[in-house]
Design a protein around this motif. Structure first.
Motif, PDB file in Angstrom:
ATOM      1  N   LYS A   1      39.727 -11.795  42.274  1.00  0.00           N
ATOM      2  CA  LYS A   1      40.282 -10.564  42.725  1.00  0.00           C
ATOM      3  C   LYS A   1      41.819 -11.061  43.860  1.00  0.00           C
ATOM      4  N   ALA A   2      42.441 -10.258  43.424  1.00  0.00           N
ATOM      5  CA  ALA A   2      44.087 -10.957  44.380  1.00  0.00           C
ATOM      6  C   ALA A   2      43.744 -10.901  45.589  1.00  0.00           C
ATOM      7  N   VAL A   3      44.833 -12.396  46.061  1.00  0.00           N
ATOM      8  CA  VAL A   3      44.041 -13.119  47.325  1.00  0.00           C
ATOM      9  C   VAL A   3      45.400 -12.162  47.545  1.00  0.00           C
ATOM     10  N   LYS A   4      46.651 -11.533  48.002  1.00  0.00           N
ATOM     11  CA  LYS A   4      47.857 -11.132  47.959  1.00  0.00           C
ATOM     12  C   LYS A   4      47.659 -10.295  47.370  1.00  0.00           C
ATOM     13  N   THR A   5      48.615  -9.158  47.744  1.00  0.00           N
ATOM     14  CA  THR A   5      49.468  -8.272  46.773  1.00  0.00           C
ATOM     15  C   THR A   5      50.783  -8.561  46.979  1.00  0.00           C
ATOM     16  N   HIS A   6      50.874  -8.808  45.527  1.00  0.00           N
ATOM     17  CA  HIS A   6      53.037  -9.100  45.455  1.00  0.00           C
ATOM     18  C   HIS A   6      53.343  -8.640  44.699  1.00  0.00           C
ATOM     19  N   ILE A   7      54.659  -8.439  44.259  1.00  0.00           N
ATOM     20  CA  ILE A   7      55.222  -7.752  43.077  1.00  0.00           C
ATOM     21  C   ILE A   7      55.586  -9.173  42.305  1.00  0.00           C
ATOM     22  N   ALA A   8      55.588  -9.008  40.874  1.00  0.00           N
ATOM     23  CA  ALA A   8      56.173 -10.180  39.992  1.00  0.00           C
ATOM     24  C   ALA A   8      56.461  -9.590  38.685  1.00  0.00           C
ATOM     25  N   ALA A   9      56.951 -10.311  38.090  1.00  0.00           N
ATOM     26  CA  ALA A   9      57.482  -9.663  36.684  1.00  0.00           C
ATOM     27  C   ALA A   9      56.249 -10.260  36.085  1.00  0.00           C
ATOM     28  N   VAL A  10      56.209  -8.517  35.291  1.00  0.00           N
ATOM     29  CA  VAL A  10      54.608  -9.733  34.285  1.00  0.00           C
ATOM     30  C   VAL A  10      54.695  -9.115  32.748  1.00  0.00           C
ATOM     31  N   ILE A  11      54.348  -9.532  32.381  1.00  0.00           N
ATOM     32  CA  ILE A  11      54.023  -9.359  30.700  1.00  0.00           C
ATOM     33  C   ILE A  11      52.859  -8.797  29.978  1.00  0.00           C
ATOM     34  N   PRO A  12      52.754  -7.737  29.351  1.00  0.00           N
ATOM     35  CA  PRO A  12      51.377  -7.046  29.220  1.00  0.00           C
ATOM     36  C   PRO A  12      50.136  -8.394  28.401  1.00  0.00           C
ATOM     37  N   GLN A  13      48.952  -8.317  29.104  1.00  0.00           N
ATOM     38  CA  GLN A  13      48.018  -9.509  28.626  1.00  0.00           C
ATOM     39  C   GLN A  13      47.814  -9.548  26.911  1.00  0.00           C
ATOM     40  N   GLU A  14      48.182  -8.481  26.523  1.00  0.00           N
ATOM     41  CA  GLU A  14      48.131  -8.812  24.828  1.00  0.00           C
ATOM     42  C   GLU A  14      48.845  -9.553  24.482  1.00  0.00           C
ATOM     43  N   ALA A  15      49.868  -9.708  24.962  1.00  0.00           N
ATOM     44  CA  ALA A  15      50.890 -10.115  24.068  1.00  0.00           C
ATOM     45  C   ALA A  15      50.559 -12.035  24.490  1.00  0.00           C
ATOM     46  N   ILE A  16      49.344 -12.010  25.111  1.00  0.00           N
ATOM     47  CA  ILE A  16      50.016 -14.018  25.774  1.00  0.00           C
ATOM     48  C   ILE A  16      48.898 -14.519  24.248  1.00  0.00           C
ATOM     49  N   LEU A  17      49.060 -15.467  23.653  1.00  0.00           N
ATOM     50  CA  LEU A  17      48.447 -16.036  23.001  1.00  0.00           C
ATOM     51  C   LEU A  17      47.658 -17.352  23.283  1.00  0.00           C
ATOM     52  N   ALA A  18      46.598 -18.344  22.911  1.00  0.00           N
ATOM     53  CA  ALA A  18      46.423 -19.624  22.946  1.00  0.00           C
ATOM     54  C   ALA A  18      46.130 -19.937  21.079  1.00  0.00           C
ATOM     55  N   ASP A  19      46.172 -21.414  22.350  1.00  0.00           N
ATOM     56  CA  ASP A  19      45.220 -22.465  20.992  1.00  0.00           C
ATOM     57  C   ASP A  19      45.400 -23.330  22.292  1.00  0.00           C
ATOM     58  N   ILE A  20      44.912 -24.618  21.525  1.00  0.00           N
ATOM     59  CA  ILE A  20      44.500 -26.234  21.846  1.00  0.00           C
ATOM     60  C   ILE A  20      44.958 -26.421  23.185  1.00  0.00           C
ATOM     61  N   GLN A  21      46.520 -26.673  23.306  1.00  0.00           N
ATOM     62  CA  GLN A  21      47.386 -27.195  23.952  1.00  0.00           C
ATOM     63  C   GLN A  21      47.195 -26.083  24.803  1.00  0.00           C
ATOM     64  N   GLY A  22      47.207 -24.383  24.949  1.00  0.00           N
ATOM     65  CA  GLY A  22      47.556 -24.196  26.235  1.00  0.00           C
ATOM     66  C   GLY A  22      47.566 -22.377  25.670  1.00  0.00           C
ATOM     67  N   ASP A  23      48.224 -22.019  26.471  1.00  0.00           N
ATOM     68  CA  ASP A  23      48.594 -20.264  26.208  1.00  0.00           C
ATOM     69  C   ASP A  23      50.304 -20.372  26.302  1.00  0.00           C
ATOM     70  N   TYR A  24      50.893 -19.258  25.276  1.00  0.00           N
ATOM     71  CA  TYR A  24      51.560 -19.415  24.777  1.00  0.00           C
ATOM     72  C   TYR A  24      52.400 -17.610  24.619  1.00  0.00           C
ATOM     73  N   VAL A  25      53.622 -17.157  24.541  1.00  0.00           N
ATOM     74  CA  VAL A  25      53.851 -16.159  23.971  1.00  0.00           C
ATOM     75  C   VAL A  25      55.422 -15.706  22.803  1.00  0.00           C
ATOM     76  N   TYR A  26      55.047 -15.041  22.023  1.00  0.00           N
ATOM     77  CA  TYR A  26      56.816 -15.226  20.985  1.00  0.00           C
ATOM     78  C   TYR A  26      57.961 -14.589  22.266  1.00  0.00           C
ATOM     79  N   VAL A  27      59.119 -14.964  21.973  1.00  0.00           N
ATOM     80  CA  VAL A  27      60.161 -14.481  22.679  1.00  0.00           C
ATOM     81  C   VAL A  27      60.834 -14.376  21.117  1.00  0.00           C
TER      82      VAL A  27
END
Length: 269
Positions: free
Chosen positions: A243-269
């Motif tokens: 649950k968000a602590v405070k509503t704020h405006i931010a740049a976001v990307i779709p959740q389905e664009a995020i990939l993950a491996d053993i080192q952490g999260d990443y996206v292709y650009v």
């Protein structure tokens, strides 16, 4: 982000133990079923102990011999001290006293040797140091194992269990403000399993890492969950909803664009 936020999380075991033999010996018996839940202190492996039991008997005999020699030397020294001064030379008394001191030292040495032999004998019974789920037995009955030969099995704690996820630094600061303002230790966090089902228990605040990743601007947060049914398996990926602590405006990307491996999260650009 408004309303709630979702992050990719990884299930982690709070405690993990690799069982390794402390003495070289042949495995005499395996006492567990692979994949079972084992309790702390439960016997898991028995190693052939004949050699170590014989060593204990030998060291105990050496202690008895050293004790007898010490007592004999002590009595002889006492007789010399009680004799007339003119009938015993000072050199004889000094020699007798030295024999007493050496005898005492040999007794202490024999005691230490016996204790070490008993420790080695105890190592032939390998028990579970924690309660958790045990995996495959890497070595079975009849195999000769050594301390350098690799683990015998692996135990992971599964209840409770931990989920770690990366939280952006701004969200982290806001979350800390919420914790300071309230005694509530719950993140209002839920997790969604790989099959899309919502996990029935909410996560309790466990701990936060002590550094922020300078490459991603995130800090690892850790939640603790009940896992009596074993639905959360270490290494599994889940979606953590907070649950968000405070509503704020931010740049976001779709959740389905995020990939993950053993080192952490990443996206292709």
């Amino acid at each position: 982000l408004a309303g709630s936020s979702e992050y990719l999380g990884r299930v982690e075991s709070i405690q993990t133990v690799l069982l390794k033999p402390q003495v070289p010996a042949e495995i005499a018996q395996v006492h567990f079923k692979e994949g079972a839940i084992v309790k702390a202190g439960q016997l898991l492996f028995s190693l052939d102990n004949k050699q170590y039991a014989a060593t204990v008997a030998l060291r105990r005999a050496e202690l008895d011999k050293a004790t007898a020699n010490y007592e004999r030397a002590s009595k002889y020294y006492a007789r010399l001290k009680a004799a007339d001064a003119g009938s015993v030379s000072a050199a004889d008394i000094d020699l007798a006293q030295s024999d007493v001191l050496q005898g005492k030292a040999l007794v202490e040495q024999a005691k230490a040797s016996l204790q070490m032999a008993q420790i080695d004998l105890g190592y032939t019974k390998i028990t579970a140091p924690i309660t958790g789920q045990i995996g495959q037995a890497f070595f079975t009955k009849g195999n000769y194992v050594t301390p350098a030969g690799g683990p015998l099995a692996k135990i992971v704690q599964i209840d409770p269990i931990r989920v770690g996820f990366a939280l952006p630094d701004k969200d982290y600061l806001q979350q800390m403000k919420l914790f300071r303002a309230s005694s509530n230790a719950v993140y209002n966090a839920t997790i969604r399993l790989a099959n899309g089902e919502l996990y029935p228990f909410k996560g309790q605040r466990d701990f936060e890492d002590n550094t922020i990743d300078d490459k991603t601007g995130t800090i690892m947060m850790h939640l603790r969950f009940k896992n009596s049914e074993g639905l959360l398996v270490p290494g599994a990926m889940v979606r953590v909803g907070t649950k968000a602590v405070k509503t704020h405006i931010a740049a976001v990307i779709p959740q389905e664009a995020i990939l993950a491996d053993i080192q952490g999260d990443y996206v292709y650009v």
